[in-house]
Scaffold this active site. Structure first.
Site, short mmCIF file in Angstrom:
data_model
loop_
_atom_site.label_atom_id
_atom_site.label_comp_id
_atom_site.label_asym_id
_atom_site.label_seq_id
_atom_site.Cartn_x
_atom_site.Cartn_y
_atom_site.Cartn_z
N ASP A 1 -17.41 -1.79 -3.72
CA ASP A 1 -15.50 -2.06 -3.44
C ASP A 1 -15.02 -0.82 -3.14
OD1 ASP A 1 -12.74 -2.97 -3.22
OD2 ASP A 1 -13.70 -4.80 -4.42
N HIS B 1 -16.33 0.60 -0.07
CA HIS B 1 -14.83 0.78 1.13
C HIS B 1 -13.73 1.34 0.98
CE1 HIS B 1 -15.12 -4.13 0.00
NE2 HIS B 1 -16.37 -3.90 0.28
#
Length: 449
Positions: free
Chosen positions: A258, A281
Site C-alpha cells: 500500500d 502505492h
C-alpha cells in the site's frame, strides 16, 4: 659490657623488624583479599545509553525470556519493561542471536520515567494462530503515552502476516493449526500519545496490516528504517501518520502493498527525505474526508526520494463530502521509474464499488510539484479537483516524465478544476492547468482549520 649491649640492641631491632614485616604482609594480604572479593561481585548492569549519561540495562533474558522462536515471551518482555519504566534513561535489551515469540503487548506510560531506550538487536516474531488474538486487535506492539522513547538497533520485527493475508487454515506445523485468523488485522508497531519519539535502524517486515504507525505524537524522528512486505500484501502501509506534528522520516527503504508513507488528518510540519519506495502505492496524503469528516493537513515536504515499480509517485487523495484544508505541500526532486502515475491529485477518491457524488470537499491550496523525473506506464499527471471547490495555487516546475516504452501511446496529462501556474517548460507539456482564480465562490465546505 658495650659489646653485650650492642648485641641486645641488634636482637631487639631484628625482632621488631620481623614483626612489622609480618604485620605489613598480613595487611597487604587483607587488602588483596578484599579487592578480590570486590571483583567477585555481580557485574554492573550499566552501559553507555542516551546522550548525557549511562543507562541501566534490563535484558529480557534476565526475566526468563527464551529466544528459541517458540516459547511465548510476552510476560518476560512486560516484566523487563515494568522495571525499566521506573528508571529514567534505562534500556530494555532484546539481544542479538535470538528469536522471541511475543503476543500482543502494550508498553505503557504515562507514569514511566522519560528517555527509555528499547534496544532491538534480536528478532521479535508474532503469533501465527488465533489463540492469542481473540476476535482481533488493532495493534501488536504498542508504545503509549511516553516521553523520549527510542527504538533502535539492527534487529527485526516480523509480523508473519502471510497467515492474515491469505485468511486460510494454518498448517499442522503452526501453533494453532485448527483455527483461522480474525478479520481485524493489527499494525505491527504503533506509537500513541507520545513525544520525542525516535525509531532508527530496525527492520519491520510482513506486518498483517500497517507496519509502523504514529498516532497523536509530536517530535518524531524516523531514520534508517527498512520496511519489507510483498507488493500484493493488502493494506500494508509502510509508515502511517495521523494527528502527529513535527515529524521527520529520513533515509529509509520501504517495500509494501500500500502507501509507503501515508499522511492523514491532523498532521503538520512533516519532512520526508531520502526515502526509497517500491513496491507500493507511493507517498500519499490521504484519503481525507471519508464519511463527511473534517481533515486538516499542512506543512508537508517530500523530497530527494525514489519511487520504483509503484502504483503512484506522489499523491493527494480526498473523499467527496469531506471538509477542511490541505495546504503548503512541496514534492521536490522525486525520481520515478516504472510508476503508473507519478503525479496525482484525486478529489474523487473511492476504494469501494460505488461512491455518491457530493459537493462538499476538502480544500487544496499551495501544492507544489518540482523536479519530478523518470518513467511512467499509464499517465504522467492526473489532477482531478472538486467541482464545487477547485484546487488553487498548484505549481509545476521541471517535470520530465517519459513513457517506459518509447513510441507507445500513453495518456496525456489530465487536469480538472485545477488552477495554478507552470513555472518552467515540462515534458510532456501540461497544457490543461487553468490560470487565474476559479469563478466558483468557495462556500463553508472549505472549512478553515
Amino acid at each position: 659490657m658495650r659489646k653485650e649491649l650492642s648485641l641486645r640492641s641488634f636482637s631487639s631491632f631484628f625482632l621488631i623488624s620481623v614483626f612489622l614485616c609480618f604485620s605489613s604482609f598480613d595487611s597487604c594480604n587483607a587488602r588483596k583479599s578484599k579487592h578480590l572479593k570486590e571483583n567477585r561481585s555481580p557485574p554492573s548492569y550499566t552501559t553507555e545509553g542516551h546522550v548525557g549519561g549511562s543507562s541501566t540495562i534490563f535484558n529480557v533474558l534476565d526475566f526468563n525470556a527464551k529466544g528459541d522462536g517458540t516459547t511465548d515471551n510476552t510476560k518476560a518482555f512486560l516484566d523487563a519493561w515494568t522495571n525499566a519504566c521506573k528508571v529514567a534513561g534505562s534500556t530494555v535489551l532484546v539481544p542479538s542471536g535470538s528469536t522471541f515469540l511475543v503476543g500482543p503487548i502494550s508498553f505503557s506510560g504515562p507514569n514511566c520515567q522519560p528517555n527509555i531506550i528499547f534496544q532491538l538487536d534480536g528478532t521479535i516474531i508474532a503469533p501465527t494462530g488465533a489463540g492469542q488474538w481473540g476476535s482481533g486487535l488493532l495493534q501488536w506492539l504498542e508504545f503509549t503515552k511516553l516521553k523520549g522513547i527510542t527504538i533502535r538497533g539492527g534487529g527485526v520485527i516480523d509480523g508473519r502476516g502471510n497467515v492474515w493475508w491469505a485468511r486460510s487454515e494454518l498448517d499442522d506445523s503452526q501453533i494453532y493449526a485448527d483455527s483461522k485468523m480474525p478479520s481485524t488485522k493489527p499494525t505491527a508497531l504503533r506509537f500513541y500519545g507520545s513525544s520525542d519519539v525516535t525509531v532508527t535502524g530496525i527492520t519491520i517486515r510482513n506486518s498483517p496490516q500497517c507496519h509502523l504507525k504514529f498516532d497523536s505524537c509530536t517530535g518524531v524522528q524516523v531514520s534508517g528504517v527498512t520496511v519489507s512486505s510483498p507488493g500484493d500484501s493488502p493494506h500494508t502501509d509502510g509508515i502511517h501518520l495521523q494527528n502527529s506534528q513535527d515529524v521527520s522520516i529520513l533515509g529509509s527503504n520501504i517495500a509494501c502493498g500500500d502507501d509507503c508513507v501515508s499522511i492523514q488528518t491532523g498532521c503538520s510540519n512533516v519532512n520526508i527525505r531520502n526515502v526509497h519506495c517500491g513496491p507500493g502505492h507511493g507517498i500519499s496524503i490521504g484519503g481525507l474526508g471519508k464519511d463527511d469528516t473534517k481533515a486538516c493537513v499542512s506543512g508537508i515536504t517530500v523530497r530527494d526520494s525514489v519511487m520504483h515499480n509503484t502504483l503512484n509517485g506522489v499523491r493527494i487523495k480526498t473523499w467527496q463530502g469531506g471538509s477542511g484544508l490541505v495546504q503548503d505541500v512541496l514534492f521536490s526532486n522525486i525520481q520515478v521509474s516504472e510508476v503508473e502515475s507519478p503525479i496525482v491529485i484525486d478529489q474523487f477518491y473511492c476504494d469501494q464499488g460505488k461512491c455518491n457524488n457530493q459537493s462538499a470537499a476538502v480544500a487544496l491550496s499551495n501544492i507544489h510539484f518540482e523536479k519530478i523525473t523518470g518513467t511512467y506506464t499509464v499517465n504522467p499527471v492526473h489532477l482531478a479537483c472538486s467541482d464545487a471547490l477547485p484546487c488553487t495555487g498548484i505549481t509545476l516546475s521541471a517535470i520530465q516524465l517519459q513513457p517506459l516504452q518509447e513510441g507507445r501511446t500513453m495518456s496525456s496529462p489530465y487536469c480538472w478544476q485545477t488552477y495554478g501556474e507552470l513555472l518552467s517548460p515540462n515534458s510532456p507539456p501540461i497544457n490543461c492547468l487553468r490560470t487565474g482564480k476559479p469563478s466558483i465562490s468557495q462556500g463553508p465546505s472549505d472549512g478553515s482549520c
